[in-house]
Design an enzyme around this catalytic site. Structure first.
Site, PDB file in Angstrom:
ATOM      1  N   CYS A   1      -0.523   4.137   1.995  1.00 28.76           N
ATOM      2  CA  CYS A   1      -0.371   3.977   3.446  1.00 28.76           C
ATOM      3  C   CYS A   1       1.050   4.338   3.894  1.00 28.76           C
ATOM      4  O   CYS A   1       1.241   4.971   4.933  1.00 28.76           O
ATOM      5  CB  CYS A   1      -0.646   2.540   3.865  1.00 28.76           C
ATOM      6  SG  CYS A   1      -2.213   1.848   3.339  1.00 28.76           S
ATOM      7  N   ASP A   2       2.040   3.897   3.118  1.00 34.57           N
ATOM      8  CA  ASP A   2       3.424   3.915   3.593  1.00 34.57           C
ATOM      9  C   ASP A   2       4.376   4.785   2.788  1.00 34.57           C
ATOM     10  O   ASP A   2       5.546   4.937   3.163  1.00 34.57           O
ATOM     11  CB  ASP A   2       3.970   2.476   3.609  1.00 34.57           C
ATOM     12  CG  ASP A   2       3.136   1.558   4.489  1.00 34.57           C
ATOM     13  OD1 ASP A   2       2.642   2.035   5.521  1.00 34.57           O
ATOM     14  OD2 ASP A   2       2.975   0.381   4.132  1.00 34.57           O
TER      15      ASP A   2
ATOM     16  N   CYS B   1       0.832  -1.204   0.000  1.00 27.79           N
ATOM     17  CA  CYS B   1       0.000   0.000   0.000  1.00 27.79           C
ATOM     18  C   CYS B   1       0.867   1.253   0.000  1.00 27.79           C
ATOM     19  O   CYS B   1       1.325   1.700   1.049  1.00 27.79           O
ATOM     20  CB  CYS B   1      -0.936  -0.010   1.212  1.00 27.79           C
ATOM     21  SG  CYS B   1      -1.969   1.466   1.318  1.00 27.79           S
TER      22      CYS B   1
END
Length: 315
Positions: free
Chosen positions: A139-140, A136
């Site tokens: 997300c990161d 992701c």
């Protein structure tokens, strides 16, 4: 233990399919209960710009899902933050058990559990998950400001992830095992024009290399699928973007599946192999896999459930 929570329609999952089903079921006065699952809002909550939602030239994925949840609640749906860990479709009313300890019973069930990220299955990939290996980018990606990263894949998911990562990383290397991409042409054009992106054609990821103390990625090794030669690419992050698999674990031994785990529905409907159980969205759609088609199927599932319940109630 508390008494079971009964509803006419239990909706499992909270992406575009689940929330749309909740809106339509509420309008049909079925007073649905929607259980959100581990990732409320589904895949769109880990998506940034959505440019293909009708009526919105551009909208943030999480913002769109907040709006859909609010809409479902405004129509009268009960939205519950819980995760269904088991589901019994062997008899009616159907029974579901939540992680919270709550038992749900329902006259009809709409499955909208979506799909989950696929992994390569490499031991080194598993070792560094959460420590440099991710599925992701949204997300990161923030953690890799000014760093070199790699993305593995060749479809829409991979191109989206690579383009997003150029907002943070100094360089993004896209590793693809073929000599052409499967993504939409407009996305390919954006990728090819981006000066931060380098594409490594005809290669597949063989190993993630890193430090043990503390855990962290230092490089990846990729093999040329034509020559067998191995090259090492220095990087701090490796993003696996090879698509998604349907989240059908709850029903894999109870419903008819096809194409690697997708729930099979009767053509032109959302009816599954068990009467009174309906499926919508990425759980059943292995062809289109779009937010708008998932929402459309959510509408269909609610209407199918309404008609089916009316038939059961008829004398």
């Amino acid at each position: 233990m508390s008494d079971p929570k009964h509803t006419r329609v239990l909706i499992i999952g909270s992406g575009p399919a689940g929330y749309t089903a909740a809106v339509y079921a509420s309008r049909a006065m079925l007073e649905p209960v929607l259980v959100q699952g581990i990732q409320p809002g589904g895949q769109l909550t880990i998506t940034t710009e959505v440019e293909n939602w009708p009526g919105e030239t551009e909208v943030q994925g999480p913002e769109l899902m907040v709006k859909m949840e609010a809409h479902a609640k405004a129509m009268g749906a009960e939205v519950i933050a819980d995760h269904i860990q088991s589901l019994d479709l062997g008899q009616r009313p159907f029974t579901a058990q939540g992680d919270s300890g709550t038992t749900y019973t329902a006259d009809a069930v709409i499955l909208a559990t979506g799909a989950q990220a696929k992994w390569l299955g490499l031991p080194s990939e598993e070792k560094f998950k959460g420590f440099g290996v991710s599925a992701c980018a949204t997300c990161d990606g923030f953690f890799y400001r000014g760093q070199d990263v790699v993305v593995v894949g060749g479809g829409n998911t991979a191109v989206e992830e690579a383009l997003f990562l150029t907002n943070f990383a100094s360089k993004v290397t896209l590793i693809h095992r073929r000599d052409s991409l499967r993504s939409e042409k407009i996305m390919q054009e954006r990728l090819f024009k981006n000066p931060k992106v380098e594409i490594l054609w005809n290669h597949q990821l063989e190993e993630v290399v890193g430090e043990d103390n503390p855990l962290g990625v230092e490089a990846v090794r990729a093999k040329n699928v034509k020559t067998g030669d191995i090259i090492e690419i220095p990087c701090k992050g490796a993003f696996i973007a090879i698509g998604h698999a349907p989240a059908s674990e709850l029903v894999k031994d109870q419903l008819e599946l096809h194409s690697g785990g997708y729930v099979k529905v009767k053509p032109g409907t959302t009816e599954t192999s068990v009467p009174g159980v309906f499926a919508a969205g990425d759980l059943t759609d292995h062809v289109y896999r779009q937010a708008v088609t998932s929402a459309g199927m959510g509408c269909m599932a609610a209407l199918d459930a309404e008609r089916w319940l009316a038939e059961q109630d008829a004398p």
